[in-house]
Design an enzyme around this catalytic site. Structure first.
Site, PDB file in Angstrom:
ATOM      1  N   LYS A 239       2.192  11.278   7.080  1.00  0.00           N
ATOM      2  CA  LYS A 239       1.342  11.052   8.244  1.00  0.00           C
ATOM      3  C   LYS A 239       1.763  11.843   9.488  1.00  0.00           C
ATOM      4  O   LYS A 239       1.524  13.038   9.539  1.00  0.00           O
ATOM      5  CB  LYS A 239       1.218   9.555   8.512  1.00  0.00           C
TER       6      LYS A 239
ATOM      7  N   ASP B 237       9.204   3.080   2.195  1.00  0.00           N
ATOM      8  CA  ASP B 237       8.006   3.869   2.496  1.00  0.00           C
ATOM      9  C   ASP B 237       7.751   3.730   3.995  1.00  0.00           C
ATOM     10  O   ASP B 237       7.188   2.742   4.458  1.00  0.00           O
ATOM     11  CB  ASP B 237       6.825   3.349   1.679  1.00  0.00           C
TER      12      ASP B 237
ATOM     13  N   PHE C 257       0.852  -1.188   0.000  1.00  0.00           N
ATOM     14  CA  PHE C 257       0.000   0.000   0.000  1.00  0.00           C
ATOM     15  C   PHE C 257       0.887   1.237   0.000  1.00  0.00           C
ATOM     16  O   PHE C 257       1.611   1.502   0.964  1.00  0.00           O
ATOM     17  CB  PHE C 257      -0.960   0.063   1.197  1.00  0.00           C
TER      18      PHE C 257
HETATM   19  C1  LIG Z   1      -1.064   6.189   4.283  1.00  0.00           C
HETATM   20  C2  LIG Z   1       0.035   5.627   3.488  1.00  0.00           C
HETATM   21  C3  LIG Z   1       0.367   6.169   2.236  1.00  0.00           C
HETATM   22  C4  LIG Z   1      -0.438   7.259   1.571  1.00  0.00           C
HETATM   23  O1  LIG Z   1      -0.519   8.419   2.312  1.00  0.00           O
HETATM   24  P1  LIG Z   1      -1.698   9.481   1.991  1.00  0.00           P
HETATM   25  O2  LIG Z   1      -1.360  10.655   2.868  1.00  0.00           O
HETATM   26  O3  LIG Z   1      -2.983   8.811   2.391  1.00  0.00           O
HETATM   27  O4  LIG Z   1      -1.638   9.781   0.549  1.00  0.00           O
HETATM   28  C5  LIG Z   1       1.465   5.634   1.572  1.00  0.00           C
HETATM   29  N1  LIG Z   1       2.171   4.638   2.099  1.00  0.00           N
HETATM   30  C6  LIG Z   1       1.874   4.084   3.297  1.00  0.00           C
HETATM   31  C7  LIG Z   1       2.735   2.985   3.839  1.00  0.00           C
HETATM   32  C8  LIG Z   1       0.790   4.553   4.020  1.00  0.00           C
HETATM   33  O5  LIG Z   1       0.472   3.992   5.192  1.00  0.00           O
END
Ligand SMILES: *Cc1c(COP(=O)(O)O)cnc(C)c1O
Length: 401
Positions: free
Chosen positions: A254, A225, A140
């Site tokens: 985040k 990520d 994700f």
């Molecule tokens: C939440 C998340 C994203 C995307 O972030 P948004 O601010 O919702 O676009 C990307 N990678 C990971 C691992 C995430 O948890």
């Protein structure tokens, strides 16, 4: 105004791209949130870890108010006095040489993908338009057209094609597959150190370290990520720290915005981020002074309140206690720090009814991928709150026996 009023209003006028629990929140403070009917809940989702510092942290709120009165947006057509400070503080914190600021997590991932392709052409001399990026199944990384192009979840990508080419998907945690997938046109490997949205999937021990070695040997960028796992969530500042691995590219988002404002960033060395030239990438709001002031204070709160250590300590206690719960429905309880999932057996009827029952007990949890209940409270949580929550969790599992 009651819950039903807001639920009906939202469902009538709002696009239904989410399936929220029917709880309408109106106030938050620390680990607690209140609904419009006055009920109080412990927030066990923390907005997918965007609220690591707790709701409406007084220091972050104070910063957002004072910076809002001072200066909010300049665009990067002009310079401002917050972005350079954030850039330096982020590099000092993480040990990288350069940083590129964006807003949402998905935008930061997009930025990393562009950086990797550009590095591939300019440094590795991959023939133009031939660069490939390796990603993992069940990943994700966000919701843009390019990012969902390499998702393996049909609900994320069906109906949104044609999809962006240039990505190779391999099984998560499989080093042999990584080695085999690399070819002369491979620019990067993008991964999550723990796959949170996939259901708190922790890779085998040593995976990150060995994957990094493979990427180094084959001259491809190792891109983590850490949007959800970073900034303390797993009990280390970054989840990659568990294996003493320093990614070539690190993506944050985040909780970089302290739950108050969207702030994301891509960190790397000069060899990568130094390749961007004026006009090659940008964002009107990226690096705005309000975002940067909030991010600076959000980082200071994590450091000065020792949230990483608190997370490690509380996470260990909580996971230990959760593992003791006996239930015929539980398949596995796993996680690191305060990123914990209880995976239910397929026969249990899904995690959603459990989350509904936990809500009735004053705990807000969200199911992830049908069968996993995720527990990820703000990192300011104390042991007495977790032991209160554990009583409720045990009660709910007893009810379902
Ligand atoms: C939440 C998340 C994203 C995307 O972030 P948004 O601010 O919702 O676009 C990307 N990678 C990971 C691992 C995430 O948890």
């Amino acid at each position: 105004m009651d819950t039903k009023f807001f639920v009906d209003l939202e469902d009538l006028y709002g696009a239904r791209n989410y399936h929220p629990l029917d709880v309408v929140l109106t106030k938050g403070k620390g680990i607690w949130v209140w609904d419009v009917e006055g009920n109080k809940y412990l927030d066990f989702l923390s907005s997918y870890s965007a609220v690591n510092q707790g709701h409406s942290h007084p220091r972050i709120v104070k910063t957002i108010i004072s910076q809002a009165k001072q200066l909010t947006l300049t665009s990067r057509a002009f310079r401002n006095d917050q972005w350079p400070r954030l850039a330096k503080e982020l590099c000092d914190l993480t040990g990288y040489e350069m940083v590129l600021p964006m807003n949402s997590g998905a935008e930061a991932v997009e930025t990393a993908l562009k950086a990797a392709r550009m590095w591939g052409y300019k440094k590795k001399e991959i023939p133009l338009d031939k660069a490939e990026i390796i990603v993992c199944s069940n990943n994700f990384h966000g919701r843009t057209v390019t990012i969902i192009s390499f998702s393996t979840d049909p609900s994320y990508k069906k109906d949104f094609g044609p999809h962006t080419p240039g990505f190779t998907v391999i099984p998560y945690g499989d080093l042999g597959a990584l080695e085999n997938a690399i070819n002369p046109n491979t620019a990067a490997f993008l991964f999550e150190p723990i796959q949170a949205e996939a259901g708190i999937i922790v890779p085998p021990e040593g995976y990150l370290k060995r994957a990094k070695e493979i990427c180094e040997k084959k001259n491809i960028l190792f891109m983590a990520d850490e949007i959800q796992t970073g900034l303390g969530r797993t009990g280390k500042l970054m989840a990659c720290d568990y294996e003493n691995v320093k990614p070539d590219v690190q993506i944050l988002g985040k909780s970089l915005g302290g739950g108050c404002y969207p702030v994301s960033a891509v960190l790397s060395m000069r060899e990568v981020l130094g390749l961007f030239t004026p006009g090659s990438h940008g964002s009107t709001f990226g690096g705005n002074p309000l975002a940067c002031a909030v991010a600076r204070e959000s980082i200071r709160v994590i450091q000065e309140e020792n949230l990483v250590d608190n997370c490690a300590e509380q996470g260990e206690y909580f996971l230990h206690e959760l593992k003791k719960i006996q239930s015929r429905h539980i398949k596995e309880t796993r996680g690191k720090g305060l990123l914990i999932g209880i995976e239910l057996k397929p026969e249990a009827g899904g995690a959603r009814p459990f989350c509904e029952a936990l809500k009735e007990e004053g705990l807000l949890c969200k199911e992830t991928h049908e069968n996993v209940i995720r527990f990820a409270p703000p990192l300011v949580v104390k042991q007495k709150d977790l032991s209160w929550a554990l009583k409720k969790i045990r009660k709910v599992f007893k009810k379902f026996e």
